[in-house]
Design an enzyme around this catalytic site. Structure first.
Site, PDB file in Angstrom:
ATOM      1  N   ALA A   1      35.807  54.697  40.315  1.00  0.00           N
ATOM      2  CA  ALA A   1      36.099  53.912  41.518  1.00  0.00           C
ATOM      3  C   ALA A   1      37.177  52.900  41.163  1.00  0.00           C
ATOM      4  CB  ALA A   1      34.854  53.189  42.009  1.00  0.00           C
ATOM      5  N   LYS A   2      37.772  52.323  42.149  1.00  0.00           N
ATOM      6  CA  LYS A   2      38.671  51.192  41.941  1.00  0.00           C
ATOM      7  C   LYS A   2      38.759  50.440  43.242  1.00  0.00           C
ATOM      8  CE  LYS A   2      41.392  50.254  38.400  1.00  0.00           C
ATOM      9  NZ  LYS A   2      40.879  50.569  37.072  1.00  0.00           N
ATOM     10  N   GLY A   3      39.033  49.141  43.148  1.00  0.00           N
ATOM     11  CA  GLY A   3      39.177  48.345  44.362  1.00  0.00           C
ATOM     12  C   GLY A   3      40.268  47.337  44.162  1.00  0.00           C
TER      13      GLY A   3
ATOM     14  N   VAL B   1      37.885  52.410  46.622  1.00  0.00           N
ATOM     15  CA  VAL B   1      37.863  53.874  46.678  1.00  0.00           C
ATOM     16  C   VAL B   1      36.849  54.369  45.662  1.00  0.00           C
ATOM     17  CG1 VAL B   1      39.187  55.998  46.309  1.00  0.00           C
ATOM     18  CG2 VAL B   1      40.257  54.068  47.483  1.00  0.00           C
TER      19      VAL B   1
ATOM     20  N   ASP C   1      39.918  43.966  36.543  1.00  0.00           N
ATOM     21  CA  ASP C   1      41.134  44.732  36.325  1.00  0.00           C
ATOM     22  C   ASP C   1      42.274  43.716  36.443  1.00  0.00           C
ATOM     23  OD1 ASP C   1      41.890  47.829  36.195  1.00  0.00           O
ATOM     24  OD2 ASP C   1      43.408  46.887  37.439  1.00  0.00           O
TER      25      ASP C   1
END
Ligand code: GLU
Length: 419
Positions: free
Chosen positions: A106-108, A61, A147
């Site tokens: 963002a992060k995934g 995202v 992460d």
């Protein structure tokens, strides 16, 4: 209608509404600030070691593209879904803006338990995920990082996979890489060091001597272990730590360097000691000076908040404290000094930014320079937050998020709405 669902997204939206109300942002501007710009879902098929084919769902995202590329980690965990990833992307935006980085958030992630797949399966899944993401990422579009559940090795596979498709080495596509493949000195330690740096600063302001102070750490991954080590080196007694396998307690302070050596070789803290076992459910409410939640989101709810016995709550994890708990902490502001997540754990993305800059310039810094600049940025953001909190008579979290949201809002306003 929105695809983003679940308690973590609801929490990020709820927090944003508090800030938007405080900043008196008109209703018709709110969705533009809150809702993610892009969300990608990919199927990642891999050959399992037993010859079967398994398909894992992966996400990315990108919250806003207003101030530069998007930036944020990639999480491998069975809790990952599009709502959680979107919430984490939104928090990355406020975090980057608060500390002054030229990024959107963002992060995934992949919905997978990395401890349940083999090292070979982890490598092929990591590579397949990056390969599926190639159309959507780039050094000036979206830059990944580690992460929960990912590490330097996974970042090296991401970088290698992207580079093989480009036909040249593109180190600046991801941060948090091993130093041997274009990473920066000080990135591995950056998040934990930043947490400890800010916690120490608050202890000094509260006139609590470091040598008599105690700390409790939930989570012993990259963030928790380096926060514990740094606090231990500064003279604090780290009396309790936990990870997903259990908790350890020692009133005189745990031997943190030995525990890190154990966790490095065994993958967790289990088996370190037969005598020091402790109920993990009681960890957060232990009496201590510094409490560092450095594991999952939403671990401090209203009930836990009411029972906290720390002087400083240094949020190493993203989103560890629920909005209900915030209301309790607001009443306890004189007893508990909260260092909110988007400031407290921002040392990680700050040094990721340094890594990206060094990779783009092919000019590498000494570790001392990395850490000095990291602390300078954290101290500046801390000062802004405390001043804002005093002037507006708001909590630290509201102040920190308000500064972040305001910066994104100003950028959107001056750029205008296209077309
Ligand atoms: N995953 C980390 C965070 O939540 C680091 C992100 C980055 O370095 O880009 O802040």
């Amino acid at each position: 209608m929105t695809v983003y669902a679940g308690p973590v997204f609801a929490m990020a939206a709820n927090q944003f509404n508090v800030i938007a109300n405080h900043l008196e942002i008109p209703l018709d501007e709110r969705a533009r600030l809150l809702m993610p710009k892009r969300a990608v879902t990919v199927s990642c098929p891999i050959h399992r070691d037993d010859g079967t084919v398994a398909v894992f769902e992966g996400y990315r995202v990108q919250h806003h593209l207003t101030m530069g590329p998007t930036k944020g980690g990639t999480r491998f965990s069975p809790s990952v879904d599009i709502g959680e990833v979107a919430a984490l992307a939104i928090w990355m935006s406020w975090k980057c803006a608060l500390v002054g980085l030229p990024y959107g958030g963002a992060k995934g992630g992949i919905n997978v338990d990395p401890s349940k797949i083999s090292p070979r399966e982890l490598e092929v899944l990591s590579r397949r995920y990056m390969q599926e993401m190639i159309p959507f990422v780039g050094p000036h579009t979206d830059v990944m990082a580690p992460d929960m559940g990912t590490n330097e090795q996974v970042m090296a596979w991401f970088m290698d996979t992207y580079s093989m498709y480009q036909g040249r080495t593109v180190t600046e596509i991801v941060t948090g890489k091993p130093v041997a493949s274009g990473g920066t000195l000080g990135r591995r330690e950056a998040t934990g060091r930043g947490v400890a740096h800010l916690a120490k600063r608050v202890l000094k302001e509260l006139s609590i001597s470091l040598n008599n102070a105690t700390a409790v750490i939930q989570g012993f991954g990259n963030v928790g272990s380096y926060a514990a080590l740094e606090l231990h080196h500064c003279g604090l007694k780290v009396i309790a730590v936990s990870d997903h396998t259990g908790a350890l307690y020692r009133a005189e302070g745990l031997d943190i360097p030995a525990l890190i050596r154990h966790a490095d070789s065994h993958g967790n803290i289990a088996g370190f000691s037969n005598e020091l076992h402790f109920d993990p459910a009681e960890l957060l409410t232990l009496a201590c000076d510094v409490l560092v939640p450095a594991a999952m989101e939403r671990v401090i709810d209203a009930k836990v908040a009411d029972n906290l016995k720390c002087r400083v709550l240094a949020e190493g994890a993203n989103g560890p404290t629920t909005p209900d708990a915030d209301l309790v902490l607001e009443k306890r502001q004189d007893e508990i000094f909260v260092i909110p997540d988007i400031l407290c754990n921002s040392g990680g993305v700050v040094v990721s930014y340094f890594e990206w800059v060094q990779d783009l310039q092919q000019l590498f810094w000494e570790e001392e320079e990395v850490t000095r600049r990291e602390y300078h940025i954290l101290d500046r953001a801390f000062d802004h937050m405390v001043t804002r909190s005093k002037v507006d008579k708001i909590t630290h979290r509201t102040a920190a998020m308000a500064i972040g949201v305001e910066k994104v809002r100003a950028a959107k306003k001056t750029r205008g709405l296209f077309p």
